[in-house]
Write a protein that holds these residues in place. Structure first.
Motif, short mmCIF file in Angstrom:
data_model
loop_
_atom_site.label_atom_id
_atom_site.label_comp_id
_atom_site.label_asym_id
_atom_site.label_seq_id
_atom_site.Cartn_x
_atom_site.Cartn_y
_atom_site.Cartn_z
N LEU A 1 0.83 -1.21 0.00
CA LEU A 1 0.00 0.00 0.00
C LEU A 1 0.86 1.26 0.00
CD1 LEU A 1 -2.87 -0.95 2.45
CD2 LEU A 1 -3.11 -0.34 0.05
N LEU A 2 1.90 1.25 0.80
CA LEU A 2 2.80 2.41 0.82
C LEU A 2 3.47 2.61 -0.53
CD1 LEU A 2 4.35 2.03 4.36
CD2 LEU A 2 2.94 3.91 3.56
N TYR A 3 3.91 1.52 -1.15
CA TYR A 3 4.55 1.61 -2.46
C TYR A 3 3.55 2.11 -3.51
CZ TYR A 3 6.73 0.35 -6.83
OH TYR A 3 7.23 0.40 -8.10
N ASN A 4 2.36 1.53 -3.50
CA ASN A 4 1.36 1.88 -4.51
C ASN A 4 0.84 3.30 -4.38
OD1 ASN A 4 1.46 -0.58 -5.85
ND2 ASN A 4 -0.06 -1.50 -4.51
N THR A 5 0.99 3.89 -3.22
CA THR A 5 0.54 5.28 -3.04
C THR A 5 1.72 6.25 -2.94
OG1 THR A 5 0.42 4.99 -0.63
CG2 THR A 5 -1.60 4.58 -1.89
N SER A 6 2.93 5.78 -3.23
CA SER A 6 4.12 6.63 -3.09
C SER A 6 4.09 7.83 -4.04
CB SER A 6 5.39 5.82 -3.29
OG SER A 6 5.46 5.31 -4.61
N GLY A 7 3.39 7.71 -5.14
CA GLY A 7 3.31 8.82 -6.08
C GLY A 7 2.58 10.04 -5.52
N TYR A 8 1.77 9.83 -4.50
CA TYR A 8 1.04 10.93 -3.90
C TYR A 8 1.98 11.97 -3.28
CZ TYR A 8 -3.05 7.82 -4.15
OH TYR A 8 -4.05 6.98 -4.55
N THR A 9 3.17 11.55 -2.91
CA THR A 9 4.11 12.46 -2.25
C THR A 9 5.21 12.93 -3.18
OG1 THR A 9 5.46 10.62 -1.44
CG2 THR A 9 3.70 11.43 0.01
N GLN A 10 5.18 12.50 -4.44
CA GLN A 10 6.22 12.90 -5.37
C GLN A 10 5.89 14.23 -6.04
OE1 GLN A 10 6.34 9.32 -7.82
NE2 GLN A 10 8.41 8.96 -7.06
N ASP A 11 6.93 14.95 -6.40
CA ASP A 11 6.80 16.22 -7.10
C ASP A 11 6.73 15.93 -8.60
OD1 ASP A 11 6.96 18.78 -8.08
OD2 ASP A 11 9.02 19.12 -7.44
N ALA A 12 5.61 16.26 -9.22
CA ALA A 12 5.41 15.96 -10.64
C ALA A 12 6.50 16.59 -11.51
CB ALA A 12 4.04 16.42 -11.09
N ASP A 13 6.90 17.82 -11.20
CA ASP A 13 7.94 18.48 -11.99
C ASP A 13 9.25 17.71 -11.90
OD1 ASP A 13 6.30 20.53 -12.86
OD2 ASP A 13 6.78 21.79 -11.10
N GLU A 14 9.57 17.21 -10.73
CA GLU A 14 10.81 16.44 -10.56
C GLU A 14 10.76 15.14 -11.33
OE1 GLU A 14 12.89 14.09 -6.91
OE2 GLU A 14 12.21 16.14 -6.48
N VAL A 15 9.63 14.48 -11.30
CA VAL A 15 9.48 13.21 -12.01
C VAL A 15 9.53 13.43 -13.51
CG1 VAL A 15 7.89 11.29 -12.49
CG2 VAL A 15 8.16 12.12 -10.14
N LEU A 16 8.82 14.45 -14.00
CA LEU A 16 8.77 14.70 -15.44
C LEU A 16 10.09 15.24 -15.98
CD1 LEU A 16 5.17 16.10 -15.79
CD2 LEU A 16 6.02 13.86 -16.46
N ASN A 17 10.85 15.92 -15.17
CA ASN A 17 12.16 16.42 -15.60
C ASN A 17 13.09 15.27 -15.95
OD1 ASN A 17 12.58 19.08 -16.01
ND2 ASN A 17 13.37 19.52 -13.97
N ALA A 18 12.93 14.15 -15.28
CA ALA A 18 13.78 12.99 -15.54
C ALA A 18 13.28 12.18 -16.73
CB ALA A 18 13.84 12.10 -14.30
N ALA A 19 12.10 12.48 -17.24
CA ALA A 19 11.52 11.72 -18.34
C ALA A 19 12.15 12.13 -19.67
CB ALA A 19 10.01 11.93 -18.39
N VAL A 20 12.19 11.20 -20.58
CA VAL A 20 12.72 11.48 -21.91
C VAL A 20 11.56 11.37 -22.88
CG1 VAL A 20 14.32 10.73 -23.69
CG2 VAL A 20 14.96 10.55 -21.28
N PHE A 21 11.23 12.46 -23.54
CA PHE A 21 10.16 12.46 -24.53
C PHE A 21 10.77 12.59 -25.91
CE2 PHE A 21 8.29 14.22 -20.66
CZ PHE A 21 7.19 13.38 -20.50
N THR A 22 10.34 11.75 -26.82
CA THR A 22 10.89 11.84 -28.18
C THR A 22 9.80 12.08 -29.18
OG1 THR A 22 10.70 9.44 -28.46
CG2 THR A 22 12.82 10.32 -27.70
#
Length: 69
Positions: A48-69
């Motif tokens: 449950l903690l793992y599956n809800t871990s995204g609730y505490t993540q910063d979307a900008d930080e996560v998306l900055n690491a993403a590679v879009f082509t």
């Protein structure tokens, strides 16, 4: 952020959630003390903690690491 950095992953939190899950299982009629279920509440609490871990993540930080082509 990995699980070790998430402040929600403390032994106290995991044990508290596991206790609640154990009670839910008991209320559903399970024998929570049988060997096959002894570790289940703790495993479910971690899941449950793992599956809800995204609730505490910063979307900008996560998306900055993403590679879009």
């Amino acid at each position: 952020m990995n699980n070790k950095e998430d402040k929600r992953y403390t032994e106290e939190t995991i044990n508290e959630i596991a206790g609640h899950l154990k009670e839910v299982m008991r209320l559903l009629g399970e024998d929570v003390d049988r060997e096959g279920l002894l570790k289940t509440p703790r495993r479910a609490a971690k899941a449950l903690l793992y599956n809800t871990s995204g609730y505490t993540q910063d979307a900008d930080e996560v998306l900055n690491a993403a590679v879009f082509t």
